[in-house]
Motif scaffolding. Structure first.
Motif, short mmCIF file in Angstrom:
data_model
loop_
_atom_site.label_atom_id
_atom_site.label_comp_id
_atom_site.label_asym_id
_atom_site.label_seq_id
_atom_site.Cartn_x
_atom_site.Cartn_y
_atom_site.Cartn_z
N ASP A 112 6.93 14.78 -4.31
CA ASP A 112 7.11 15.87 -3.36
C ASP A 112 5.79 16.59 -3.10
O ASP A 112 5.49 16.96 -1.96
N ARG A 113 4.98 16.76 -4.11
CA ARG A 113 3.68 17.44 -3.94
C ARG A 113 2.79 16.68 -2.95
O ARG A 113 2.19 17.28 -2.05
N ILE A 114 2.73 15.37 -3.12
CA ILE A 114 1.91 14.56 -2.21
C ILE A 114 2.45 14.63 -0.79
O ILE A 114 1.70 14.79 0.18
N ALA A 115 3.77 14.53 -0.66
CA ALA A 115 4.37 14.59 0.68
C ALA A 115 4.08 15.91 1.37
O ALA A 115 3.89 15.96 2.59
N GLN A 116 4.05 17.00 0.62
CA GLN A 116 3.77 18.31 1.19
C GLN A 116 2.31 18.43 1.63
O GLN A 116 2.00 19.17 2.58
N MET A 117 1.41 17.70 0.98
CA MET A 117 -0.01 17.80 1.30
C MET A 117 -0.40 17.01 2.55
O MET A 117 -1.34 17.36 3.26
N ILE A 118 0.33 15.94 2.82
CA ILE A 118 0.00 15.08 3.96
C ILE A 118 0.26 15.83 5.27
O ILE A 118 1.22 16.59 5.39
N GLN A 119 -0.61 15.60 6.24
CA GLN A 119 -0.48 16.22 7.56
C GLN A 119 0.00 15.20 8.58
O GLN A 119 -0.26 13.99 8.45
N ASP A 120 0.70 15.67 9.61
CA ASP A 120 1.09 14.78 10.71
C ASP A 120 -0.15 14.08 11.27
O ASP A 120 -1.21 14.70 11.42
N GLY A 121 -0.02 12.80 11.56
CA GLY A 121 -1.12 12.04 12.14
C GLY A 121 -2.02 11.37 11.13
O GLY A 121 -2.87 10.56 11.50
N GLU A 122 -1.85 11.68 9.85
CA GLU A 122 -2.70 11.07 8.83
C GLU A 122 -2.31 9.62 8.57
O GLU A 122 -1.16 9.21 8.77
N THR A 123 -3.29 8.88 8.05
CA THR A 123 -3.05 7.55 7.50
C THR A 123 -3.29 7.62 6.00
O THR A 123 -4.36 8.06 5.56
N MET A 124 -2.29 7.20 5.21
CA MET A 124 -2.44 7.17 3.76
C MET A 124 -2.37 5.72 3.28
O MET A 124 -1.53 4.95 3.75
N GLY A 132 8.01 1.76 -2.88
CA GLY A 132 7.81 2.61 -1.71
C GLY A 132 8.22 4.06 -1.85
O GLY A 132 8.29 4.77 -0.85
N MET A 133 8.45 4.53 -3.06
CA MET A 133 8.95 5.89 -3.23
C MET A 133 8.02 6.95 -2.65
O MET A 133 8.41 7.76 -1.81
N PHE A 134 6.76 6.97 -3.10
CA PHE A 134 5.80 7.96 -2.59
C PHE A 134 5.65 7.81 -1.08
O PHE A 134 5.62 8.81 -0.35
N LYS A 143 4.85 12.86 10.20
CA LYS A 143 4.58 11.79 11.17
C LYS A 143 3.27 11.11 10.80
O LYS A 143 2.26 11.21 11.51
N CYS A 144 3.29 10.42 9.68
CA CYS A 144 2.10 9.77 9.15
C CYS A 144 2.32 8.26 9.11
O CYS A 144 3.44 7.78 9.28
N THR A 145 1.24 7.52 8.87
CA THR A 145 1.30 6.08 8.66
C THR A 145 0.87 5.80 7.23
O THR A 145 -0.18 6.27 6.80
N VAL A 146 1.70 5.05 6.49
CA VAL A 146 1.39 4.75 5.09
C VAL A 146 1.39 3.23 4.89
O VAL A 146 2.36 2.55 5.23
N TYR A 147 0.29 2.73 4.33
CA TYR A 147 0.21 1.34 3.91
C TYR A 147 0.59 1.29 2.43
O TYR A 147 -0.11 1.85 1.58
N ASN A 148 1.70 0.64 2.13
CA ASN A 148 2.22 0.55 0.77
C ASN A 148 1.90 -0.83 0.21
O ASN A 148 2.50 -1.83 0.61
N ILE A 149 0.94 -0.90 -0.70
CA ILE A 149 0.47 -2.17 -1.24
C ILE A 149 1.03 -2.37 -2.65
O ILE A 149 1.02 -1.44 -3.46
N ASP A 150 1.48 -3.59 -2.96
CA ASP A 150 1.84 -3.90 -4.34
C ASP A 150 1.69 -5.38 -4.62
O ASP A 150 2.01 -6.22 -3.76
N LEU A 151 1.21 -5.69 -5.83
CA LEU A 151 0.99 -7.08 -6.23
C LEU A 151 2.30 -7.78 -6.57
O LEU A 151 2.41 -9.01 -6.44
#
Length: 275
Positions: A112-124, A132-134, A143-151
Motif C-alpha cells: 500500500d505504501r508503494i502504491a500511494q507513492m506512485i503518481q499517475d503517468g509513471e512507469t515502474m 504481481g501483487m505490488f 494510471k501508471c504502467t508497471v513492468y512485472n518481471i519474474d524468473l
C-alpha cells in the motif's frame, strides 16, 4: 488466536516454543513448527483447521523460501492437499499458489505504501514481481504502467491471470525472465521508479536497477541488515546503500519492513538517483 486453538494440545512450555504467528492466505494456513514439536504437528494442524476460519487446508512449512524461484516445500497437516487459493487485498483479487510461487501476506502495508507513492503517468519496473501483487495494487490505484518481471515461469503465468482478474486504472505487463537480462535488453532508462524486492541479493542487482531507472527517478532498495537494536536497522541500511551505490543518490526515506531473524531486519531505503 494460535494460542487459543492449541490449548489442551501443548503445555505452556511447548506453547512458548511454537512461533506466535502463522500465515493465513485465503483459505490456506501455513505454520512453522519448531523441531521439538514436530511429533505433534498433525494435532496442531487439526486444531488450527477446526478453530481458524475460513480455512480448508493447513500446511507445515518444511523448508525456508529458497532458490532462484523463491519457493518452499509444504507438507499437508489437515484438510485439502491443494496449495492454490484466492487472496484479496486493497480491493484486488489474486490467484495464489503458496508452494509454486513466492507470496507473503506480511508485506501488505508495504504494498500500500508503494502504491500511494506512485503518481499517475509513471512507469515502474518491478524487477522481482512474483505473481504481481505490488504491481497490480499500484495499477489499481494509479494510471501508471508497471513492468512485472519474474524468473519463475509459474509466477509470471499467475501474474497474467491476476491482471485479468482485476479492473485496473493503469496497466501491468508481465515479463518472464531474468531481471538483469530483461532490463539490459528492453528496459534501460524506462523507469520513473524501480522496485527491487529481493532483499537477500539487493547488491547483486543494484547496477541493473540503476540502469532501469531514469536520471531523477526513484529506486526502492530492499535489503537484509543486521542491527543490535531494531530502531537502528534503517540507518544501517541507508549507510550500506550509500557505500555500495555507484551513482549520486539522495535518500528520500526508509523504513523497517519486518524482522527476519534475531537482530536481522528487512528494510527499504527510497532513493532518488542522478546519472
Amino acid at each position: 488466536m494460535l494460542k487459543k486453538a492449541l490449548e489442551g494440545i501443548l503445555s505452556e512450555e511447548e506453547g512458548l516454543e511454537l512461533f506466535s504467528a502463522f500465515d493465513q492466505i485465503g483459505e490456506i494456513i501455513i505454520v512453522r513448527i519448531p523441531d521439538s514439536l514436530l511429533s505433534k504437528k498433525k494435532m496442531i494442524g487439526e486444531a488450527l483447521l477446526e478453530n481458524v476460519h475460513p480455512a480448508r487446508s493447513v500446511f507445515y512449512q518444511a523448508t525456508p523460501v529458497e532458490g532462484d524461484f523463491r519457493t518452499r516445500n509444504l507438507e499437508i497437516l489437515a484438510g485439502e492437499d491443494n496449495t492454490e487459493t484466492e487472496y484479496r487485498e486493497y480491493g484486488c483479487r489474486f490467484k495464489v499458489d503458496v508452494e509454486k510461487a513466492f507470496f507473503s501476506p506480511r508485506l501488505s502495508t508495504e504494498r500500500d505504501r508503494i502504491a500511494q507513492m506512485i503518481q499517475d503517468g509513471e512507469t515502474m519496473i518491478n524487477m522481482f514481481g512474483g505473481i504481481g501483487m505490488f504491481s497490480i495494487i499500484a495499477a489499481k490505484k494509479k494510471k501508471c504502467t508497471v513492468y512485472n518481471i519474474d524468473l519463475n515461469p509459474y509466477a509470471a503465468k499467475l501474474c497474467e491471470e491476476n491482471i485479468r482478474l482485476n479492473k485496473l486504472a493503469g496497466r501491468v505487463i508481465s515479463i518472464h525472465g531474468d531481471a538483469a537480462q530483461v532490463v539490459k535488453e528492453q528496459l534501460q532508462d524506462k523507469g520513473d521508479r524501480t522496485l527491487m524486492l529481493l532483499p537477500e541479493r539487493s547488491d547483486e542487482f543494484l547496477d541493473s536497477a540503476i540502469s532501469a531507472t531514469k536520471s531523477g527517478g526513484t529506486i526502492h532498495y530492499y535489503s537484509h541488515q543486521h542491527a543490535d537494536k531494531r530502531q537502528d536497522a534503517v540507518e544501517v541500511s541507508k549507510q550500506h546503500y550509500l557505500q555500495v551505490t555507484p551513482v549520486k543518490s539522495e535518500i528520500l526515506g526508509g523504513r523497517m519492513v519486518r524482522a527476519v531473524g534475531p537482530r536481522y531486519y528487512q528494510t527499504v531505503v527510497d532513493v532518488r538517483i542522478t546519472k
